[in-house]
Design a protein around this motif. Structure first.
Motif, short mmCIF file in Angstrom:
data_model
loop_
_atom_site.label_atom_id
_atom_site.label_comp_id
_atom_site.label_asym_id
_atom_site.label_seq_id
_atom_site.Cartn_x
_atom_site.Cartn_y
_atom_site.Cartn_z
N ALA A 28 -23.14 24.47 37.48
CA ALA A 28 -23.53 25.52 36.09
C ALA A 28 -23.51 25.20 35.33
CB ALA A 28 -23.72 26.57 36.73
N ILE A 29 -22.14 25.47 35.10
CA ILE A 29 -20.90 25.45 33.16
C ILE A 29 -22.07 24.43 32.65
CG2 ILE A 29 -19.42 25.66 32.32
CD1 ILE A 29 -18.60 27.18 34.50
N THR A 30 -22.01 23.27 33.08
CA THR A 30 -22.43 21.95 32.46
C THR A 30 -23.77 21.15 32.36
OG1 THR A 30 -21.57 20.31 34.06
CG2 THR A 30 -19.70 21.28 32.37
N SER A 31 -24.36 21.86 33.16
CA SER A 31 -26.04 21.65 33.16
C SER A 31 -26.87 23.21 33.33
CB SER A 31 -26.29 21.01 34.70
OG SER A 31 -26.45 21.77 35.74
N SER A 32 -28.58 23.00 33.78
CA SER A 32 -29.18 24.30 33.15
C SER A 32 -29.20 25.21 35.37
CB SER A 32 -30.06 23.69 32.83
OG SER A 32 -30.84 22.51 33.74
N SER A 33 -28.90 23.82 36.02
CA SER A 33 -28.06 24.84 37.32
C SER A 33 -28.19 25.95 37.13
CB SER A 33 -27.83 23.52 38.29
OG SER A 33 -28.16 22.17 38.13
N PRO A 34 -28.90 26.66 37.91
CA PRO A 34 -28.40 27.67 38.47
C PRO A 34 -27.02 28.21 39.51
CG PRO A 34 -30.27 28.02 40.03
CD PRO A 34 -30.10 26.52 39.66
N LYS A 49 -6.39 35.53 31.11
CA LYS A 49 -5.53 34.55 30.94
C LYS A 49 -6.75 33.01 30.84
CE LYS A 49 -2.17 31.89 34.11
NZ LYS A 49 -1.09 32.18 35.12
N TYR A 50 -6.58 32.54 31.30
CA TYR A 50 -7.86 31.63 30.54
C TYR A 50 -8.56 31.38 29.67
CZ TYR A 50 -7.65 31.39 36.09
OH TYR A 50 -7.37 31.10 37.50
N VAL A 51 -8.86 32.71 29.02
CA VAL A 51 -9.58 32.59 27.85
C VAL A 51 -8.45 32.39 27.08
CG1 VAL A 51 -10.73 34.16 25.86
CG2 VAL A 51 -11.30 34.44 28.24
N LYS A 52 -6.86 32.60 26.84
CA LYS A 52 -5.75 32.92 26.04
C LYS A 52 -5.14 31.28 26.31
CE LYS A 52 -4.27 36.95 26.30
NZ LYS A 52 -3.55 38.12 27.08
N ASP A 53 -6.13 30.01 27.69
CA ASP A 53 -4.83 29.01 27.20
C ASP A 53 -5.87 28.06 26.41
OD1 ASP A 53 -4.87 26.35 27.70
OD2 ASP A 53 -4.63 26.88 30.51
N PRO A 54 -5.20 27.54 25.90
CA PRO A 54 -6.32 26.30 24.60
C PRO A 54 -7.05 25.15 25.07
CG PRO A 54 -3.79 26.03 24.16
CD PRO A 54 -4.09 27.27 25.54
N ASN A 55 -6.54 24.89 26.61
CA ASN A 55 -6.87 23.84 27.40
C ASN A 55 -8.39 24.22 27.91
OD1 ASN A 55 -4.99 21.63 27.20
ND2 ASN A 55 -4.13 23.19 28.51
N LEU A 56 -8.39 25.63 28.36
CA LEU A 56 -9.38 26.23 28.32
C LEU A 56 -10.33 26.94 28.05
CD1 LEU A 56 -8.35 27.71 31.95
CD2 LEU A 56 -9.87 26.08 31.30
N GLN A 57 -10.06 27.41 27.02
CA GLN A 57 -10.89 28.14 25.88
C GLN A 57 -12.20 27.73 25.55
OE1 GLN A 57 -8.87 28.75 21.94
NE2 GLN A 57 -8.41 30.60 22.84
N LYS A 58 -12.78 26.28 25.28
CA LYS A 58 -13.92 26.53 24.70
C LYS A 58 -15.26 26.03 25.76
CE LYS A 58 -12.72 23.67 20.70
NZ LYS A 58 -13.26 21.91 20.02
N LEU A 59 -14.49 25.71 27.73
CA LEU A 59 -15.35 25.65 28.12
C LEU A 59 -15.55 27.69 28.33
CD1 LEU A 59 -13.53 23.13 30.75
CD2 LEU A 59 -15.35 22.68 28.73
N VAL A 60 -14.43 28.35 28.12
CA VAL A 60 -14.93 29.85 29.21
C VAL A 60 -16.07 30.65 28.36
CG1 VAL A 60 -14.30 31.78 29.16
CG2 VAL A 60 -12.62 29.48 30.31
N ASN A 61 -15.47 30.09 27.22
CA ASN A 61 -16.47 30.68 25.61
C ASN A 61 -17.12 29.79 25.35
OD1 ASN A 61 -14.97 33.26 25.56
ND2 ASN A 61 -13.34 31.72 23.66
N SER A 62 -17.80 29.01 26.45
CA SER A 62 -19.29 28.18 25.70
C SER A 62 -20.76 28.92 26.65
CB SER A 62 -19.86 27.29 26.69
OG SER A 62 -19.55 27.29 28.23
N PRO A 63 -21.59 28.41 25.87
CA PRO A 63 -22.88 29.60 25.96
C PRO A 63 -23.50 29.35 27.60
CG PRO A 63 -23.14 28.65 24.42
CD PRO A 63 -21.59 27.94 24.83
N ASN A 64 -23.47 28.28 28.09
CA ASN A 64 -23.42 28.18 29.61
C ASN A 64 -22.48 29.15 30.44
OD1 ASN A 64 -25.92 26.42 29.18
ND2 ASN A 64 -24.66 24.62 29.74
N ALA A 65 -21.25 28.68 29.92
CA ALA A 65 -20.44 30.21 30.97
C ALA A 65 -20.71 31.60 30.91
CB ALA A 65 -19.39 29.50 30.13
N LYS A 66 -21.10 31.77 29.58
CA LYS A 66 -21.35 33.49 29.49
C LYS A 66 -23.17 33.71 30.34
CE LYS A 66 -19.18 34.03 25.16
NZ LYS A 66 -19.71 34.02 23.30
#
Length: 100
Positions: A44-50, A68-85
């Protein structure tokens, strides 16, 4: 090799998203923070799938770990991505406010 790296990044993105965007819940047991728990959200995060019901459930389950995940530099970009939101919104899980 590139597809393996993409898959790993997708899983990390999904995990980060779930942790950051999980809905509020009252927990009587401690949650084990593991970004891998968010793997059901990767598609769902990497595509347009629900997002699936399992994804939304895991996102809510990992709610206490999201900052905790938001503060992790390895996860930050993924968690804050438009698709994640978008996935979080679809699951009815608001984006948390995380203090530094």
């Amino acid at each position: 090799m590139k597809s393996v790296c993409y898959y790993n990044v997708a899983i990390l993105c999904v995990v980060a998203f779930v942790l950051v965007f999980g809905g509020s819940q009252v927990c009587t047991e401690a949650v084990t923070c593991s970004p891998l728990e968010l793997a059901p959200c990767a598609t769902a995060i990497t595509s347009s799938s629900p997002p699936s019901a399992i994804c939304c459930g895991k996102l809510k389950e990992q709610r206490p770990c999201l900052c905790k995940y938001v503060k992790d530099p390895n996860l930050q970009k993924l968690v804050n991505s438009p698709n994640a939101k978008k996935v979080a919104s679809t699951c009815g899980s608001p984006f948390p406010s995380c203090s530094s």
